[in-house]
Design an enzyme around this catalytic site. Sequence first.
Site, PDB file in Angstrom:
ATOM      1  N   SER A 110     -44.814   0.332 -23.308  1.00  0.00           N
ATOM      2  CA  SER A 110     -44.572  -0.259 -21.980  1.00  0.00           C
ATOM      3  C   SER A 110     -45.820  -0.938 -21.420  1.00  0.00           C
ATOM      4  O   SER A 110     -45.746  -2.042 -20.871  1.00  0.00           O
ATOM      5  CB  SER A 110     -44.073   0.812 -21.007  1.00  0.00           C
ATOM      6  OG  SER A 110     -45.023   1.859 -20.911  1.00  0.00           O
ATOM      7  N   ALA A 145     -46.556  -4.200 -23.162  1.00  0.00           N
ATOM      8  CA  ALA A 145     -45.504  -5.189 -22.883  1.00  0.00           C
ATOM      9  C   ALA A 145     -45.673  -5.752 -21.467  1.00  0.00           C
ATOM     10  O   ALA A 145     -45.522  -6.961 -21.244  1.00  0.00           O
ATOM     11  CB  ALA A 145     -44.125  -4.562 -23.057  1.00  0.00           C
ATOM     12  N   ASP A 162     -50.550  -1.785 -30.625  1.00  0.00           N
ATOM     13  CA  ASP A 162     -49.515  -2.072 -29.627  1.00  0.00           C
ATOM     14  C   ASP A 162     -49.550  -3.540 -29.194  1.00  0.00           C
ATOM     15  O   ASP A 162     -48.522  -4.226 -29.202  1.00  0.00           O
ATOM     16  CB  ASP A 162     -49.709  -1.187 -28.381  1.00  0.00           C
ATOM     17  CG  ASP A 162     -49.100   0.183 -28.557  1.00  0.00           C
ATOM     18  OD1 ASP A 162     -48.980   0.630 -29.715  1.00  0.00           O
ATOM     19  OD2 ASP A 162     -48.750   0.814 -27.541  1.00  0.00           O
TER      20      ASP A 162
END
Length: 309
Positions: free
Chosen positions: A102, A105, A146
């Site tokens: 999260s 993103a 990530d």
Amino acid sequence: MTITTTAPGKIILCGEHAVVYGRPAIAVPVSQVEAKAVLIPTKTKFHIIAPDLKRDYRLDSALPDDPIASSIKLTLAQFDELPPHVTLQLTATIPLGRGLGSGAAISTVIVRALAQYFEQPLSTDMVSRLVFEVEKLYHGTPSGIDNTVIAYQQSVYFIKGRPIQRLRVKQPFCLVIGDTGVVAPTHIAVGGVRERWQANREQYEGYFDDIETLVRHTRVIVEQGISKPKALGKLMNENQELLEQIGVSSPELERLVQAARQAGAWGAKLSGAGLGGNMIALVELAQADAVAQNLRQAGATDVIISQIE
Ligand code: PMV
């Protein structure tokens, strides 16, 4: 001129933690969940509305450790621009703080929205680098996996500090992702591993080497087409065992891992930093609903069925 940008979630298929110590890991985007930014020009100062984070504030009143403000400020510095008069609406269907990416993103959609606003061309590599700078502020020593998988929106075979290597998934496969509902900050799990590694380097380097071996095997299976799903499942189970040994599993994760295997999954493991967050199970597509149901019965607060391509 309203600008909208989106970014997917992600899961780590294998290699988490060892990747911080220079070993490879595999991560894949999860498009069923996403972060979204909507940037609307206004006549007032930069305003941020993020209902999923329960935040509504002006950029100039943000706390110094606010990750959203950090993403904005780093991007503005990159373009040598002052804060524009805009409202930035941020929403996310990616569960927060549970290993589905999260944070990366949300940073990605902010960087991309501002790049479009200032009509600045920004390579995917640059997006990934800016998001990595934000990750470093909040996760201590992130490997960079990530920001890479999310900025590029493609499956990656990732080694820290090396150019991105795309993972070619020859034959789609199905994962069921189960959420323990336990929020576990990445830096706590990563910090715990570091302490134990410092106290017992030889043993931990051995665990990381074993993880590297199974990540390499996983890559071969995924790139050749999964004709042997049982073999891939076995590698996931072995990875779970090693993650237990390095101390990042939890009773909630293990309950879900067992539930998935009992319902017929070929293999299951925690995914991401651990101590909570999500686990993943490799399943036959026809079996996915049954595994999902078993996971819910075993306490999963959320279940996603994702086809990895
Ligand atoms: O952010 P998460 O929960 O997906 O975990 C990141 C994976 C780690 O390998 C544990 C840390 C890292 O920076 O790679």
